[in-house]
Motif scaffolding. Structure first.
Motif, mmCIF file in Angstrom:
data_model
loop_
_atom_site.group_PDB
_atom_site.id
_atom_site.type_symbol
_atom_site.label_atom_id
_atom_site.label_comp_id
_atom_site.label_asym_id
_atom_site.label_seq_id
_atom_site.Cartn_x
_atom_site.Cartn_y
_atom_site.Cartn_z
ATOM 1 N N LEU A 95 0.840 -1.209 0.000
ATOM 2 C CA LEU A 95 0.000 0.000 0.000
ATOM 3 C C LEU A 95 0.873 1.257 0.000
ATOM 4 O O LEU A 95 0.601 2.222 -0.720
ATOM 5 N N ASN A 96 1.931 1.225 0.785
ATOM 6 C CA ASN A 96 2.841 2.372 0.877
ATOM 7 C C ASN A 96 3.504 2.660 -0.468
ATOM 8 O O ASN A 96 3.457 3.779 -0.990
ATOM 9 N N MET A 97 4.083 1.632 -1.059
ATOM 10 C CA MET A 97 4.840 1.854 -2.295
ATOM 11 C C MET A 97 3.910 2.177 -3.467
ATOM 12 O O MET A 97 4.189 3.074 -4.263
ATOM 13 N N ALA A 98 2.795 1.427 -3.558
ATOM 14 C CA ALA A 98 1.882 1.665 -4.684
ATOM 15 C C ALA A 98 1.290 3.072 -4.590
ATOM 16 O O ALA A 98 1.139 3.761 -5.608
ATOM 17 N N SER A 99 0.992 3.526 -3.375
ATOM 18 C CA SER A 99 0.386 4.857 -3.220
ATOM 19 C C SER A 99 1.425 5.955 -3.454
ATOM 20 O O SER A 99 1.122 6.988 -4.056
ATOM 21 N N ASP A 100 2.666 5.734 -2.966
ATOM 22 C CA ASP A 100 3.734 6.708 -3.267
ATOM 23 C C ASP A 100 3.905 6.839 -4.786
ATOM 24 O O ASP A 100 4.045 7.937 -5.329
ATOM 25 N N GLN A 101 3.889 5.682 -5.471
ATOM 26 C CA GLN A 101 4.039 5.696 -6.924
ATOM 27 C C GLN A 101 2.920 6.489 -7.591
ATOM 28 O O GLN A 101 3.140 7.269 -8.509
ATOM 29 N N ARG A 102 1.697 6.273 -7.112
ATOM 30 C CA ARG A 102 0.548 6.961 -7.710
ATOM 31 C C ARG A 102 0.702 8.476 -7.522
ATOM 32 O O ARG A 102 0.409 9.253 -8.429
ATOM 33 N N LEU A 103 1.179 8.869 -6.338
ATOM 34 C CA LEU A 103 1.379 10.306 -6.088
ATOM 35 C C LEU A 103 2.480 10.870 -6.982
ATOM 36 O O LEU A 103 2.328 11.924 -7.600
ATOM 37 N N ILE A 104 3.578 10.135 -7.043
ATOM 38 C CA ILE A 104 4.722 10.621 -7.813
ATOM 39 C C ILE A 104 4.349 10.741 -9.294
ATOM 40 O O ILE A 104 4.743 11.696 -9.967
ATOM 41 N N HIS A 105 3.511 9.827 -9.785
ATOM 42 C CA HIS A 105 3.117 9.865 -11.199
ATOM 43 C C HIS A 105 2.089 10.940 -11.511
ATOM 44 O O HIS A 105 1.756 11.148 -12.680
#
Ligand code: NDP
Length: 255
Positions: free
Chosen positions: A160-170
């Motif tokens: 959840l942490n990594m996937a959500s960070d990725q979504r924010l960064i993108h």
């Protein structure tokens, strides 16, 4: 360096007491990095470099104390160590490179405070597993409910942490800069699923290790991230008129 168990335990309780004080402070004072960056906190430094420099000490200190002590280390203990190192290797060596924040700055003070936190957190956990732990985690610990539930929480929190960070960064694809309303995944329910993921992850680690220093890390993670999620949520509501009104800050339907 030798610290007797009683001194260590007293220090650990003081460390957890400090967490409670910091929590109260952070509910009133916004941590000034990312969207909340301000020059009022003194000189600024490069954001990417900041992340690298402030997170590296925990890897070094945790590993140093883990390997220099003669506490018995069975396979489950190496698994605890491996998961911690896996998370922080990503945070130190990969996460800063993923950030889309050219020329972005953070206050030097934030990096110094994070280094302070990481040194103590690395010490308390590394010294415990390296020097003081007397509990023998037999191979059967892998079948214990603490380990099974803990590793499931750890893995789902990390995802959840990594996937959500990725979504924010993108959100800053192409030449886009600035901030946008994140949508999809757990963003449909809360403003900061990345921060919730981190809390779940370290709660899982504490559960699988089942000892006080790992719970102190879980406590500190909540202390750092719950106020930040509340600040982010209020910031979104202030800055986007169309921000979804049913979205919560960090706990779906609740907070
Ligand atoms: P944020 O959610 O504030 O930001 C994550 C990244 O996404 C940043 O690069 C940010 O850019 C960008 N971003 C966030 N929201 C938007 C948006 N709406 N539009 C465009 N870009 C956006 O997380 P943090 O920076 O606080 O934390 C980063 C990671 O570190 C997280 O995984 C967190 O869990 C972890 N962490 C762990 C702590 C612990 O105690 N264990 C303490 C602090 C962080 P920008 O920087 O420009 O705002």
């Amino acid at each position: 360096m030798h610290i007797d168990p009683q001194t260590y335990t007293t220090g650990l309780y003081c460390w957890m007491g400090l967490a409670v004080i910091v929590f109260v402070v952070l509910l009133k004072v916004k941590a000034p990095y990312g969207r909340h960056t301000t020059k009022k906190w003194g000189p600024l430094m490069n954001n990417r470099l900041g992340w690298f420099v402030m997170e590296l000490p925990v890897l070094a200190v945790f590993s140093l104390f883990f390997f220099t002590g003669d506490a018995e280390k069975s396979l489950p203990v190496y698994v605890f160590y491996g998961l911690f190192v896996f998370h922080y290797s990503h945070r130190v060596f990969i996460f800063p490179l993923l950030l889309r924040a050219r020329n972005k700055k953070m206050p030097l003070m934030i990096a110094l405070l994070a280094i302070f936190f990481n040194l103590f957190n690395g010490f308390f956990n590394g010294y415990w597993f390296g020097h003081l732990n007397t509990r023998i985690y037999e191979i059967s610990w892998f079948y214990d409910w603490h380990f099974i539930a803990g590793i499931m929480l750890f893995a789902s929190g990390m995802y959840l942490n990594m996937a959500s960070d990725q979504r924010l960064i993108h959100l800053r694809n192409g030449k886009r800069t600035g901030y946008y309303i994140p949508r999809g995944g757990w963003f449909n329910y809360i403003s900061s699923p990345n921060l919730l993921g981190e809390i779940i992850e370290w709660s899982g680690w504490a559960l699988m290790c089942w000892c006080l220093p790992t719970f102190s890390f879980m406590l500190w993670t909540m202390v750092n991230l719950i106020p930040r999620a509340l600040d982010h949520h209020r910031w979104y509501q202030r800055n986007f008129e169309e921000y979804p009104s049913d979205r919560k800050a960090i706990l779906p339907y609740l907070l």
